[in-house]
Design a protein around this motif. Structure first.
Motif, PDB file in Angstrom:
ATOM      1  N   GLN A  64       0.557  -0.770  -0.278  1.00 18.75           N
ATOM      2  CA  GLN A  64      -0.009  -0.093   0.023  1.00 18.75           C
ATOM      3  C   GLN A  64       1.242   1.281  -0.321  1.00 18.75           C
ATOM      4  O   GLN A  64       1.937   1.335   0.617  1.00 18.75           O
ATOM      5  CB  GLN A  64      -0.991   0.257   1.423  1.00 18.75           C
ATOM      6  CG  GLN A  64      -1.951  -1.075   1.319  1.00 18.75           C
ATOM      7  CD  GLN A  64      -2.835  -1.313   2.410  1.00 18.75           C
ATOM      8  OE1 GLN A  64      -2.482  -0.343   3.189  1.00 18.75           O
ATOM      9  NE2 GLN A  64      -4.034  -1.189   2.538  1.00 18.75           N
ATOM     10  N   SER A  66       1.422   5.674  -0.625  1.00 18.65           N
ATOM     11  CA  SER A  66       0.681   7.185  -0.229  1.00 18.65           C
ATOM     12  C   SER A  66       1.600   7.768  -0.009  1.00 18.65           C
ATOM     13  O   SER A  66       2.751   7.654   0.175  1.00 18.65           O
ATOM     14  CB  SER A  66       0.202   6.422   1.284  1.00 18.65           C
ATOM     15  OG  SER A  66       0.634   6.576   2.434  1.00 18.65           O
ATOM     16  N   TYR A  82      -2.143  13.162   4.602  1.00 18.81           N
ATOM     17  CA  TYR A  82      -2.063  12.671   3.370  1.00 18.81           C
ATOM     18  C   TYR A  82      -2.415  12.683   2.741  1.00 18.81           C
ATOM     19  O   TYR A  82      -4.091  13.104   2.800  1.00 18.81           O
ATOM     20  CB  TYR A  82      -1.847  11.088   3.050  1.00 18.81           C
ATOM     21  CG  TYR A  82      -1.477   9.990   4.761  1.00 18.81           C
ATOM     22  CD1 TYR A  82      -0.214   9.562   3.753  1.00 18.81           C
ATOM     23  CD2 TYR A  82      -1.449  10.156   5.848  1.00 18.81           C
ATOM     24  CE1 TYR A  82       0.817   8.524   4.910  1.00 18.81           C
ATOM     25  CE2 TYR A  82      -1.123   9.026   6.543  1.00 18.81           C
ATOM     26  CZ  TYR A  82       0.405   8.881   6.327  1.00 18.81           C
ATOM     27  OH  TYR A  82       0.956   8.014   7.024  1.00 18.81           O
ATOM     28  N   THR A  83      -2.426  12.739   0.933  1.00 17.10           N
ATOM     29  CA  THR A  83      -2.740  13.673   0.142  1.00 17.10           C
ATOM     30  C   THR A  83      -3.057  12.648  -1.264  1.00 17.10           C
ATOM     31  O   THR A  83      -4.606  12.845  -1.851  1.00 17.10           O
ATOM     32  CB  THR A  83      -2.277  14.546  -0.944  1.00 17.10           C
ATOM     33  OG1 THR A  83      -0.871  14.706  -1.195  1.00 17.10           O
ATOM     34  CG2 THR A  83      -2.359  16.066   0.514  1.00 17.10           C
ATOM     35  N   ASP A  84      -2.455  11.162  -1.127  1.00 13.86           N
ATOM     36  CA  ASP A  84      -3.191  10.249  -2.008  1.00 13.86           C
ATOM     37  C   ASP A  84      -2.235   8.826  -1.698  1.00 13.86           C
ATOM     38  O   ASP A  84      -1.611   8.915  -0.926  1.00 13.86           O
ATOM     39  CB  ASP A  84      -1.975  10.628  -3.383  1.00 13.86           C
ATOM     40  CG  ASP A  84      -1.787   9.638  -4.747  1.00 13.86           C
ATOM     41  OD1 ASP A  84      -2.829  10.142  -5.037  1.00 13.86           O
ATOM     42  OD2 ASP A  84      -1.085   8.798  -5.117  1.00 13.86           O
ATOM     43  N   PRO A  85      -3.326   7.911  -1.486  1.00 15.15           N
ATOM     44  CA  PRO A  85      -4.171   8.240  -3.010  1.00 15.15           C
ATOM     45  C   PRO A  85      -5.842   8.243  -2.417  1.00 15.15           C
ATOM     46  O   PRO A  85      -6.866   8.490  -3.585  1.00 15.15           O
ATOM     47  CB  PRO A  85      -4.231   6.434  -3.044  1.00 15.15           C
ATOM     48  CG  PRO A  85      -4.544   5.522  -1.919  1.00 15.15           C
ATOM     49  CD  PRO A  85      -3.321   6.671  -1.332  1.00 15.15           C
ATOM     50  N   PHE A  86      -5.811   8.711  -1.267  1.00 13.70           N
ATOM     51  CA  PHE A  86      -6.903   9.047  -0.649  1.00 13.70           C
ATOM     52  C   PHE A  86      -6.852  10.525   0.892  1.00 13.70           C
ATOM     53  O   PHE A  86      -5.053  10.892   1.336  1.00 13.70           O
ATOM     54  CB  PHE A  86      -8.551   9.017   0.193  1.00 13.70           C
ATOM     55  CG  PHE A  86      -7.299   7.670   0.779  1.00 13.70           C
ATOM     56  CD1 PHE A  86      -7.541   7.907   1.906  1.00 13.70           C
ATOM     57  CD2 PHE A  86      -7.042   6.073   0.135  1.00 13.70           C
ATOM     58  CE1 PHE A  86      -6.409   6.801   3.149  1.00 13.70           C
ATOM     59  CE2 PHE A  86      -6.506   4.967   1.259  1.00 13.70           C
ATOM     60  CZ  PHE A  86      -5.832   5.970   2.294  1.00 13.70           C
ATOM     61  N   GLU A  87      -7.285  11.458   0.983  1.00 13.60           N
ATOM     62  CA  GLU A  87      -7.238  12.617   1.790  1.00 13.60           C
ATOM     63  C   GLU A  87      -7.438  11.918   3.133  1.00 13.60           C
ATOM     64  O   GLU A  87      -8.465  11.400   3.706  1.00 13.60           O
ATOM     65  CB  GLU A  87      -8.020  13.481   1.861  1.00 13.60           C
ATOM     66  CG  GLU A  87      -7.785  14.476   0.566  1.00 13.60           C
ATOM     67  CD  GLU A  87      -7.911  15.754   0.057  1.00 13.60           C
ATOM     68  OE1 GLU A  87      -8.892  16.316   1.005  1.00 13.60           O
ATOM     69  OE2 GLU A  87      -7.935  16.756  -0.373  1.00 13.60           O
ATOM     70  N   TRP A  88      -6.468  11.636   4.279  1.00 13.69           N
ATOM     71  CA  TRP A  88      -6.361  11.761   5.397  1.00 13.69           C
ATOM     72  C   TRP A  88      -5.578  12.182   6.510  1.00 13.69           C
ATOM     73  O   TRP A  88      -4.749  12.149   6.116  1.00 13.69           O
ATOM     74  CB  TRP A  88      -6.111   9.768   5.868  1.00 13.69           C
ATOM     75  CG  TRP A  88      -6.417   9.125   6.675  1.00 13.69           C
ATOM     76  CD1 TRP A  88      -7.625   8.958   7.900  1.00 13.69           C
ATOM     77  CD2 TRP A  88      -5.811   8.756   7.841  1.00 13.69           C
ATOM     78  NE1 TRP A  88      -7.553   8.724   8.552  1.00 13.69           N
ATOM     79  CE2 TRP A  88      -6.620   8.495   9.010  1.00 13.69           C
ATOM     80  CE3 TRP A  88      -3.908   8.624   8.117  1.00 13.69           C
ATOM     81  CZ2 TRP A  88      -5.310   7.219  10.014  1.00 13.69           C
ATOM     82  CZ3 TRP A  88      -3.426   8.357   9.020  1.00 13.69           C
ATOM     83  CH2 TRP A  88      -4.447   7.671   9.745  1.00 13.69           C
TER      84      TRP A  88
END
Length: 204
Positions: A64, A66, A82-88
């Protein structure tokens, strides 16, 4: 002739001593490297950088991946955005850990707190001197100063087999963090595009 021979021997010995002294001075001891890292970290009041993370999970073929940014504000705050693959977002203020907008609890909370403690200890350099928690070995590989940390406390052994840190030989600051987990997984965080001692309060 004998006098010329003795002079030649003397010159050879003098050169050998000087070369030996240069070699000795160029190779820092483990304690000197640790002290140099801690001193460099103590001069850093804040940091913003880009991060690239790779996580390997047992029974999953593909890792995985990111990426995003990290902000560190001395002495005990940091934010992984985190901005890739999703924002968190993972935010840490001392012992308080927030994932997204919620406090981290349970087993996941303990893991997040363990990882958070690792990152804070790496950013300050304190982890390298905490002999009650870790057995530490530091070597100069040429491209980086590599530190291997083996947990000594029972609670840390439950989470990690060992931690590997890579420090930039020029800046003495962290550029790589690899955590080998007790359950067989691993997480590697690479740090790049480092900006030091800025005002990042609004972004944190």
């Amino acid at each position: 002739m004998k006098r010329v021979f003795l002079i030649a021997i003397g010159l050879v010995l003098l050169v050998a001593v000087e070369v030996g002294a240069v070699t000795y001075n160029a190779q820092q001891t483990e304690d000197e490297m640790i002290e140099s890292i801690v001193n460099a970290c103590s001069e850093m009041s804040s940091m913003k950088c880009d991060i690239s993370q790779t996580r390997h999970i047992p029974l999953m073929e593909e890792p995985q991946k990111s990426s995003g940014t990290m902000i560190y504000i001395r002495p005990s705050r940091f934010c992984l955005n985190y901005t890739d693959p999703f924002e968190w977002k993972l935010k840490v203020d001392g012992d308080n850990v927030l994932t997204g907008t919620e406090s981290a609890d349970g087993d996941a909370g303990r893991l997040f707190k363990g990882i958070s403690g690792m990152i804070l200890g790496c950013m300050s350099g304190d982890m390298l001197k905490d002999k009650r928690t870790f057995r530490v070995s530091v070597t100069d590989t040429g491209s980086e100063w590599k530190a291997l940390l083996f947990p000594q406390r029972r609670d840390m052994k439950k989470m990690f087999n060992h931690i590997e840190l890579g420090f930039d030989p020029q800046t003495r600051l962290l550029k790589r963090l690899t955590m080998e987990e007790a359950g067989g997984g691993s997480t590697e965080i690479l740090i790049s595009n480092v900006r030091l001692n800025g005002d990042y309060e609004a972004e944190w």
